[in-house]
Design a protein around this motif. Sequence first.
Motif, PDB file in Angstrom:
ATOM      1  N   GLN A  40       0.857  -1.179   0.000  1.00  0.00           N
ATOM      2  CA  GLN A  40       0.000   0.000   0.000  1.00  0.00           C
ATOM      3  C   GLN A  40       0.892   1.228   0.000  1.00  0.00           C
ATOM      4  O   GLN A  40       2.027   1.197   0.483  1.00  0.00           O
ATOM      5  CB  GLN A  40      -0.891   0.012   1.242  1.00  0.00           C
ATOM      6  N   THR A  41       0.375   2.306  -0.517  1.00  0.00           N
ATOM      7  CA  THR A  41       1.157   3.533  -0.534  1.00  0.00           C
ATOM      8  C   THR A  41       1.277   4.092   0.875  1.00  0.00           C
ATOM      9  O   THR A  41       0.420   3.863   1.732  1.00  0.00           O
ATOM     10  CB  THR A  41       0.502   4.591  -1.443  1.00  0.00           C
ATOM     11  N   VAL A  42       2.326   4.827   1.118  1.00  0.00           N
ATOM     12  CA  VAL A  42       2.587   5.395   2.436  1.00  0.00           C
ATOM     13  C   VAL A  42       1.739   6.646   2.603  1.00  0.00           C
ATOM     14  O   VAL A  42       1.731   7.537   1.763  1.00  0.00           O
ATOM     15  CB  VAL A  42       4.091   5.746   2.585  1.00  0.00           C
ATOM     16  N   ASP A  43       1.010   6.688   3.711  1.00  0.00           N
ATOM     17  CA  ASP A  43       0.205   7.853   4.041  1.00  0.00           C
ATOM     18  C   ASP A  43       1.126   8.909   4.646  1.00  0.00           C
ATOM     19  O   ASP A  43       1.972   8.586   5.485  1.00  0.00           O
ATOM     20  CB  ASP A  43      -0.860   7.434   5.064  1.00  0.00           C
ATOM     21  N   PRO A  44       1.025  10.170   4.234  1.00  0.00           N
ATOM     22  CA  PRO A  44       1.924  11.192   4.770  1.00  0.00           C
ATOM     23  C   PRO A  44       1.843  11.338   6.292  1.00  0.00           C
ATOM     24  O   PRO A  44       2.797  11.770   6.927  1.00  0.00           O
ATOM     25  CB  PRO A  44       1.464  12.484   4.079  1.00  0.00           C
ATOM     26  N   ARG A  45       0.733  10.933   6.888  1.00  0.00           N
ATOM     27  CA  ARG A  45       0.607  11.029   8.346  1.00  0.00           C
ATOM     28  C   ARG A  45       1.413   9.942   9.056  1.00  0.00           C
ATOM     29  O   ARG A  45       1.621  10.007  10.261  1.00  0.00           O
ATOM     30  CB  ARG A  45      -0.858  10.938   8.768  1.00  0.00           C
ATOM     31  N   GLN A  46       1.889   8.926   8.305  1.00  0.00           N
ATOM     32  CA  GLN A  46       2.696   7.875   8.909  1.00  0.00           C
ATOM     33  C   GLN A  46       4.122   8.335   9.174  1.00  0.00           C
ATOM     34  O   GLN A  46       4.811   7.774  10.004  1.00  0.00           O
ATOM     35  CB  GLN A  46       2.732   6.638   7.998  1.00  0.00           C
ATOM     36  N   VAL A  47       4.568   9.346   8.481  1.00  0.00           N
ATOM     37  CA  VAL A  47       5.920   9.854   8.643  1.00  0.00           C
ATOM     38  C   VAL A  47       5.875  10.985   9.655  1.00  0.00           C
ATOM     39  O   VAL A  47       5.205  11.996   9.452  1.00  0.00           O
ATOM     40  CB  VAL A  47       6.485  10.353   7.300  1.00  0.00           C
ATOM     41  N   VAL A  48       6.575  10.802  10.778  1.00  0.00           N
ATOM     42  CA  VAL A  48       6.571  11.808  11.836  1.00  0.00           C
ATOM     43  C   VAL A  48       8.007  12.161  12.202  1.00  0.00           C
ATOM     44  O   VAL A  48       8.946  11.428  11.900  1.00  0.00           O
ATOM     45  CB  VAL A  48       5.820  11.312  13.099  1.00  0.00           C
ATOM     46  N   GLY A  49       8.149  13.245  12.903  1.00  0.00           N
ATOM     47  CA  GLY A  49       9.457  13.661  13.381  1.00  0.00           C
ATOM     48  C   GLY A  49       9.753  13.050  14.736  1.00  0.00           C
ATOM     49  O   GLY A  49       8.899  12.414  15.373  1.00  0.00           O
ATOM     50  N   LEU A  50      10.943  13.273  15.221  1.00  0.00           N
ATOM     51  CA  LEU A  50      11.357  12.723  16.503  1.00  0.00           C
ATOM     52  C   LEU A  50      10.574  13.332  17.665  1.00  0.00           C
ATOM     53  O   LEU A  50      10.277  12.661  18.649  1.00  0.00           O
ATOM     54  CB  LEU A  50      12.860  12.959  16.702  1.00  0.00           C
ATOM     55  N   ASP A  51      10.203  14.597  17.529  1.00  0.00           N
ATOM     56  CA  ASP A  51       9.452  15.262  18.597  1.00  0.00           C
ATOM     57  C   ASP A  51       8.037  14.724  18.729  1.00  0.00           C
ATOM     58  O   ASP A  51       7.414  14.821  19.793  1.00  0.00           O
ATOM     59  CB  ASP A  51       9.399  16.774  18.353  1.00  0.00           C
ATOM     60  N   ASP A  52       7.496  14.140  17.666  1.00  0.00           N
ATOM     61  CA  ASP A  52       6.131  13.624  17.688  1.00  0.00           C
ATOM     62  C   ASP A  52       6.021  12.243  18.323  1.00  0.00           C
ATOM     63  O   ASP A  52       4.918  11.780  18.619  1.00  0.00           O
ATOM     64  CB  ASP A  52       5.574  13.570  16.265  1.00  0.00           C
ATOM     65  N   LEU A  53       7.129  11.560  18.522  1.00  0.00           N
ATOM     66  CA  LEU A  53       7.100  10.223  19.118  1.00  0.00           C
ATOM     67  C   LEU A  53       6.884  10.319  20.619  1.00  0.00           C
ATOM     68  O   LEU A  53       7.406  11.226  21.277  1.00  0.00           O
ATOM     69  CB  LEU A  53       8.417   9.482  18.842  1.00  0.00           C
ATOM     70  N   PRO A  54       6.113   9.398  21.201  1.00  0.00           N
ATOM     71  CA  PRO A  54       5.919   9.428  22.658  1.00  0.00           C
ATOM     72  C   PRO A  54       7.209   9.024  23.372  1.00  0.00           C
ATOM     73  O   PRO A  54       7.960   8.180  22.900  1.00  0.00           O
ATOM     74  CB  PRO A  54       4.813   8.398  22.897  1.00  0.00           C
ATOM     75  N   THR A  55       7.448   9.649  24.514  1.00  0.00           N
ATOM     76  CA  THR A  55       8.654   9.323  25.272  1.00  0.00           C
ATOM     77  C   THR A  55       8.425   8.081  26.111  1.00  0.00           C
ATOM     78  O   THR A  55       7.338   7.865  26.659  1.00  0.00           O
ATOM     79  CB  THR A  55       9.051  10.490  26.188  1.00  0.00           C
ATOM     80  N   ARG A  56       9.421   7.275  26.216  1.00  0.00           N
ATOM     81  CA  ARG A  56       9.359   6.060  27.009  1.00  0.00           C
ATOM     82  C   ARG A  56       9.818   6.398  28.432  1.00  0.00           C
ATOM     83  O   ARG A  56      10.832   7.064  28.609  1.00  0.00           O
ATOM     84  CB  ARG A  56      10.269   5.004  26.412  1.00  0.00           C
ATOM     85  N   PRO A  57       9.103   5.941  29.443  1.00  0.00           N
ATOM     86  CA  PRO A  57       9.536   6.248  30.810  1.00  0.00           C
ATOM     87  C   PRO A  57      10.852   5.547  31.132  1.00  0.00           C
ATOM     88  O   PRO A  57      11.081   4.406  30.743  1.00  0.00           O
ATOM     89  CB  PRO A  57       8.400   5.715  31.688  1.00  0.00           C
TER      90      PRO A  57
END
Length: 124
Positions: free
Chosen positions: A78-95
């Motif tokens: 399937q084609t990649v949805d542009p919302r699937q590509v995120v930056g490092l700041d958008d990732l949740p932090t792991r405790p």
Amino acid sequence: MFRTTDIVLIAVMVSAAAFTYKTKHEAEAELLGVRKIEQQIRFEEDSIDLLKADWSLLTQPSRLQSLAETYQDELQLQTVDPRQVVGLDDLPTRPVEIEDLSSRPLGGMAQNGTDKVVTGAVVR
């Protein structure tokens, strides 16, 4: 006729000639070995260049696109949805979990205060 010194000098000359011949022969054998290794290195470098060229040919985007279209039914891509590509700041932090090591016994000399091993050191 021959003196003792003449015989000794002749023996020294013969041994020096034999040593020179032996050293020259060993040096030529080593040079032959070095040339064989250089030839192997050139062959490996040529093989690496050939493999790099082959890799660049196989990973051309147009070729991959045509293969993906050809095998679309088997791969189900399937084609990649542009919302699937995120930056490092958008990732949740792991405790971050830090294990408390202060409550554990350390063992060894720190456990009982004396060292049972004799090392030959000066004791006061």
